[in-house]
Write a protein that holds these residues in place. Structure first.
Motif, PDB file in Angstrom:
ATOM      1  N   LEU A  66       5.093 -14.885   1.413  1.00 39.32           N
ATOM      2  CA  LEU A  66       5.030 -13.786   0.158  1.00 39.32           C
ATOM      3  C   LEU A  66       4.082 -14.697  -0.947  1.00 39.32           C
ATOM      4  CD1 LEU A  66       5.453 -11.390  -1.035  1.00 39.32           C
ATOM      5  CD2 LEU A  66       7.330 -12.545  -1.793  1.00 39.32           C
ATOM      6  N   MET A  67       4.428 -16.082  -0.623  1.00 35.71           N
ATOM      7  CA  MET A  67       3.423 -16.572  -1.570  1.00 35.71           C
ATOM      8  C   MET A  67       2.076 -17.161  -0.754  1.00 35.71           C
ATOM      9  SD  MET A  67       4.944 -17.299  -4.144  1.00 35.71           S
ATOM     10  CE  MET A  67       3.888 -18.501  -4.804  1.00 35.71           C
ATOM     11  N   SER A  68       1.842 -17.092   0.526  1.00 33.77           N
ATOM     12  CA  SER A  68       0.325 -16.591   1.213  1.00 33.77           C
ATOM     13  C   SER A  68      -0.356 -15.898   0.666  1.00 33.77           C
ATOM     14  CB  SER A  68       0.664 -17.297   2.945  1.00 33.77           C
ATOM     15  OG  SER A  68       0.952 -15.856   2.960  1.00 33.77           O
ATOM     16  N   PHE A  69       0.546 -14.684   0.284  1.00 32.53           N
ATOM     17  CA  PHE A  69      -0.297 -13.702   0.107  1.00 32.53           C
ATOM     18  C   PHE A  69      -1.071 -13.483  -1.036  1.00 32.53           C
ATOM     19  CE2 PHE A  69       2.881 -11.013   2.346  1.00 32.53           C
ATOM     20  CZ  PHE A  69       3.078 -11.339   3.235  1.00 32.53           C
ATOM     21  N   SER A  70      -2.629 -12.479  -1.500  1.00 34.60           N
ATOM     22  CA  SER A  70      -3.157 -12.325  -2.444  1.00 34.60           C
ATOM     23  C   SER A  70      -2.023 -12.320  -3.463  1.00 34.60           C
ATOM     24  CB  SER A  70      -4.182 -11.266  -2.698  1.00 34.60           C
ATOM     25  OG  SER A  70      -3.032 -10.260  -1.897  1.00 34.60           O
ATOM     26  N   ARG A  71      -2.569 -12.671  -5.166  1.00 34.45           N
ATOM     27  CA  ARG A  71      -2.108 -12.108  -5.858  1.00 34.45           C
ATOM     28  C   ARG A  71      -1.041 -10.132  -6.450  1.00 34.45           C
ATOM     29  NH1 ARG A  71      -4.358 -13.769 -11.553  1.00 34.45           N
ATOM     30  NH2 ARG A  71      -4.021 -15.995 -10.762  1.00 34.45           N
ATOM     31  N   ALA A 124      -0.673  -8.331  -3.839  1.00 31.07           N
ATOM     32  CA  ALA A 124      -0.216  -8.249  -2.423  1.00 31.07           C
ATOM     33  C   ALA A 124       1.739  -8.547  -3.183  1.00 31.07           C
ATOM     34  CB  ALA A 124      -0.714  -8.759  -1.538  1.00 31.07           C
ATOM     35  N   ARG A 125       1.891 -10.037  -4.197  1.00 34.33           N
ATOM     36  CA  ARG A 125       3.098 -10.434  -4.388  1.00 34.33           C
ATOM     37  C   ARG A 125       3.188  -9.627  -5.290  1.00 34.33           C
ATOM     38  NH1 ARG A 125      -0.175 -15.375  -4.763  1.00 34.33           N
ATOM     39  NH2 ARG A 125       0.236 -15.237  -6.811  1.00 34.33           N
ATOM     40  N   SER A 126       2.465  -9.572  -5.979  1.00 32.53           N
ATOM     41  CA  SER A 126       3.104  -8.274  -7.680  1.00 32.53           C
ATOM     42  C   SER A 126       3.473  -6.848  -6.594  1.00 32.53           C
ATOM     43  CB  SER A 126       2.384  -8.598  -8.963  1.00 32.53           C
ATOM     44  OG  SER A 126       1.139  -9.191  -9.130  1.00 32.53           O
ATOM     45  N   ASN A 127       2.354  -6.239  -6.269  1.00 32.74           N
ATOM     46  CA  ASN A 127       3.110  -5.175  -6.120  1.00 32.74           C
ATOM     47  C   ASN A 127       4.640  -5.588  -4.918  1.00 32.74           C
ATOM     48  OD1 ASN A 127       0.838  -4.028  -6.490  1.00 32.74           O
ATOM     49  ND2 ASN A 127       0.003  -4.080  -4.336  1.00 32.74           N
ATOM     50  N   ILE A 128       4.445  -5.969  -4.348  1.00 31.80           N
ATOM     51  CA  ILE A 128       6.041  -6.611  -3.562  1.00 31.80           C
ATOM     52  C   ILE A 128       6.999  -6.770  -4.425  1.00 31.80           C
ATOM     53  CG2 ILE A 128       6.785  -7.816  -1.924  1.00 31.80           C
ATOM     54  CD1 ILE A 128       4.279  -7.788  -0.325  1.00 31.80           C
ATOM     55  N   ARG A 129       6.348  -7.463  -5.132  1.00 31.02           N
ATOM     56  CA  ARG A 129       7.936  -7.989  -6.724  1.00 31.02           C
ATOM     57  C   ARG A 129       8.117  -7.255  -7.600  1.00 31.02           C
ATOM     58  NH1 ARG A 129       5.572 -14.382  -6.949  1.00 31.02           N
ATOM     59  NH2 ARG A 129       7.090 -15.180  -5.004  1.00 31.02           N
ATOM     60  N   ASP A 130       7.499  -6.480  -7.786  1.00 31.16           N
ATOM     61  CA  ASP A 130       7.572  -5.622  -9.507  1.00 31.16           C
ATOM     62  C   ASP A 130       7.820  -3.839  -8.718  1.00 31.16           C
ATOM     63  OD1 ASP A 130       7.081  -7.918 -10.784  1.00 31.16           O
ATOM     64  OD2 ASP A 130       4.619  -7.097 -10.749  1.00 31.16           O
ATOM     65  N   ALA A 131       7.960  -3.936  -7.760  1.00 35.40           N
ATOM     66  CA  ALA A 131       8.035  -2.260  -7.484  1.00 35.40           C
ATOM     67  C   ALA A 131      10.097  -2.146  -7.220  1.00 35.40           C
ATOM     68  CB  ALA A 131       7.706  -2.341  -5.704  1.00 35.40           C
ATOM     69  N   ALA A 132      10.335  -0.702  -8.221  1.00 33.04           N
ATOM     70  CA  ALA A 132      11.610  -1.106  -8.248  1.00 33.04           C
ATOM     71  C   ALA A 132      11.806   0.117  -7.143  1.00 33.04           C
ATOM     72  CB  ALA A 132      11.492   0.005  -9.410  1.00 33.04           C
ATOM     73  N   GLU A 133      12.809  -1.473  -6.265  1.00 31.91           N
ATOM     74  CA  GLU A 133      13.822  -0.800  -5.697  1.00 31.91           C
ATOM     75  C   GLU A 133      14.348   0.730  -5.436  1.00 31.91           C
ATOM     76  OE1 GLU A 133      16.319  -3.498  -3.295  1.00 31.91           O
ATOM     77  OE2 GLU A 133      14.473  -5.428  -2.928  1.00 31.91           O
ATOM     78  N   ALA A 134      14.642   1.002  -6.740  1.00 32.45           N
ATOM     79  CA  ALA A 134      15.821   2.177  -6.868  1.00 32.45           C
ATOM     80  C   ALA A 134      14.813   3.530  -6.442  1.00 32.45           C
ATOM     81  CB  ALA A 134      16.832   2.084  -8.173  1.00 32.45           C
ATOM     82  N   TYR A 155      -7.749  -4.627   2.647  1.00 36.06           N
ATOM     83  CA  TYR A 155      -6.404  -4.338   2.566  1.00 36.06           C
ATOM     84  C   TYR A 155      -5.862  -5.511   2.950  1.00 36.06           C
ATOM     85  CZ  TYR A 155      -1.630  -2.784   3.119  1.00 36.06           C
ATOM     86  OH  TYR A 155      -0.571  -2.848   3.644  1.00 36.06           O
ATOM     87  N   LYS A 156      -6.413  -5.589   4.645  1.00 30.75           N
ATOM     88  CA  LYS A 156      -5.775  -6.134   5.641  1.00 30.75           C
ATOM     89  C   LYS A 156      -5.760  -7.670   5.254  1.00 30.75           C
ATOM     90  CE  LYS A 156      -5.387  -3.025   9.290  1.00 30.75           C
ATOM     91  NZ  LYS A 156      -6.680  -2.721  10.727  1.00 30.75           N
ATOM     92  N   ALA A 157      -6.779  -7.945   4.702  1.00 27.57           N
ATOM     93  CA  ALA A 157      -6.526  -9.669   4.301  1.00 27.57           C
ATOM     94  C   ALA A 157      -6.373 -10.183   3.042  1.00 27.57           C
ATOM     95  CB  ALA A 157      -8.232  -9.763   3.926  1.00 27.57           C
ATOM     96  N   LYS A 158      -5.492  -9.533   2.611  1.00 28.98           N
ATOM     97  CA  LYS A 158      -5.039  -9.653   1.170  1.00 28.98           C
ATOM     98  C   LYS A 158      -3.423 -10.506   1.660  1.00 28.98           C
ATOM     99  CE  LYS A 158      -2.972  -5.230  -0.004  1.00 28.98           C
ATOM    100  NZ  LYS A 158      -3.039  -4.406  -1.790  1.00 28.98           N
ATOM    101  N   PHE A 159      -3.094 -10.505   3.300  1.00 26.58           N
ATOM    102  CA  PHE A 159      -2.060 -10.585   3.843  1.00 26.58           C
ATOM    103  C   PHE A 159      -2.105 -12.035   4.512  1.00 26.58           C
ATOM    104  CE2 PHE A 159      -1.040  -6.072   3.972  1.00 26.58           C
ATOM    105  CZ  PHE A 159      -0.149  -5.706   3.070  1.00 26.58           C
ATOM    106  N   ASN A 160      -3.361 -12.739   3.800  1.00 28.65           N
ATOM    107  CA  ASN A 160      -3.652 -14.151   4.242  1.00 28.65           C
ATOM    108  C   ASN A 160      -3.966 -14.749   5.832  1.00 28.65           C
ATOM    109  OD1 ASN A 160      -4.531 -16.824   3.748  1.00 28.65           O
ATOM    110  ND2 ASN A 160      -2.445 -17.728   3.985  1.00 28.65           N
TER     111      ASN A 160
END
Length: 337
Positions: free
Chosen positions: A162-167, A169-179, A302-307
């Motif tokens: 996750l830390m290798s991803f673009s900023r 991408a990390r924000s999208n994954i961390r900030d999405a409300a799972e509910a 889009y794909k490149a943001k996953f490093n």
């Protein structure tokens, strides 16, 4: 002792050889070959090269006709099969000279077999990067063109990944409300929803799309359990997006889906789907996530943001200038999206 080419018809024999090669994928399996042939109207020829009684390579060939012209493909066109072509086995302990001679004779022997059996006027192969030595195709008057895909290294673990991803991408994954959403692995209904969504998306873009829910469902029912994994993201029970991943036991492939959703939403659908697929693959001890294609600049953003690592694979064509031009003009060859 030279290489002899034989056509194998026994499912168990073929799959046993496929499983022994480090260069094969799910689409090399006997059941997958039969399904590909059924959905393209092709005849499949399962060729094996032998030195004495020792098998040294497998090469599935698909025979197609367009009018009076016979064509050779591996994989067949229009099904968006990732890679196919030849695969070698039992070559690890050989010295370089013997390995090269054996491989050259194997490829040349398969082409000679095809010429004798149905005399194709044009041939097209799409070969994975793990088949490293493409010189035998050049020596057989083929045109070899590199294409590219992206590979994400899954061996680093979820936190480092996750830390290798673009900023973003990390924000999208961390900030999405799972509910606000659920991601689940589904079955036939999920396959239908995903394939139909891709079909609608491509139709709006004027892109031909010939993958059907029936084709994918047959693969899911015939390949080993867990090889075909359809994932859907839903909000309040409504299908929003999904992707179909393939799992060969080492690499997971982002095969179909992952297109822009038909439904307007603030949820980063594809970021969450890809992250879910990757984390589940890590839990299953898979080593890589193939994003399947890196030749479209728009999609690459889009794909490149996953490093990922950029990795080549190869398109091999054989035929006269006239037949090659016709094949491209009439779209007998469908590029990997």
């Amino acid at each position: 002792m030279g290489v002899e080419i034989e056509r194998v018809k026994e499912t168990e024999t073929w799959n046993r050889l496929v499983e022994r090669s480090p260069q094969t994928c799910l689409f090399h399996r006997d059941e997958a070959l039969s399904i590909q042939a059924d959905h393209t109207g092709a005849d499949v020829h399962r060729l094996v090269g032998y030195v004495g009684e020792e098998p040294i390579g497998v090469f599935p060939l698909f025979e197609l006709s367009r009018g009076p012209v016979r064509l050779l493909f591996s994989p067949p066109p229009e099904l968006r099969v990732t890679y196919l072509g030849p695969a070698l086995l039992n070559g690890g302990g050989l010295k370089q000279r013997k390995r090269e001679r054996r491989q050259h004779e194997f490829i040349e022997g398969c082409f000679e077999w095809a010429k004798s059996a149905f005399n194709p006027r044009y041939g097209h192969l799409r070969i994975h990067s793990c088949y490293e030595d493409i010189r035998p195709f050049l020596w057989n008057d083929c045109e070899v063109t590199p294409s590219y895909t992206y590979l994400v290294d899954l061996t680093q673990g979820t936190d480092d990944l996750l830390m290798s991803f673009s900023r973003d991408a990390r924000s999208n994954i961390r900030d999405a409300a799972e509910a606000s959403y659920t991601i689940e692995e589904g079955g036939r209904t999920a396959i239908y929803d995903i394939v139909e969504q891709v079909d609608r998306r491509y139709a709006r873009q004027g892109i031909s799309y010939h993958v059907t829910p029936a084709f994918v469902t047959e693969l899911a029912n015939s390949l080993p359990e867990g090889a075909v994994r359809p994932y859907t993201l839903r909000i309040d029970g409504e299908f929003i997006g999904g992707l179909i991943a393939l799992d060969d036991g080492e690499t997971v492939y982002r095969w179909q889906g992952g297109v822009r959703s038909d439904t307007s939403t603030d949820v980063p659908v594809n970021d969450l789907l890809d992250w879910h697929v990757m984390t589940e693959a890590i839990d299953r001890d898979r080593s890589a996530y193939d994003l399947v294609g890196a030749d479209n600049p728009r999609i690459n953003r889009y794909k490149a943001k996953f490093n990922p690592e950029l990795v080549p694979f190869y398109n091999v064509e054989h035929g006269s200038t006239v037949t090659t031009t016709l094949a491209r003009a009439y779209q007998w060859v469908r590029r990997l999206a």
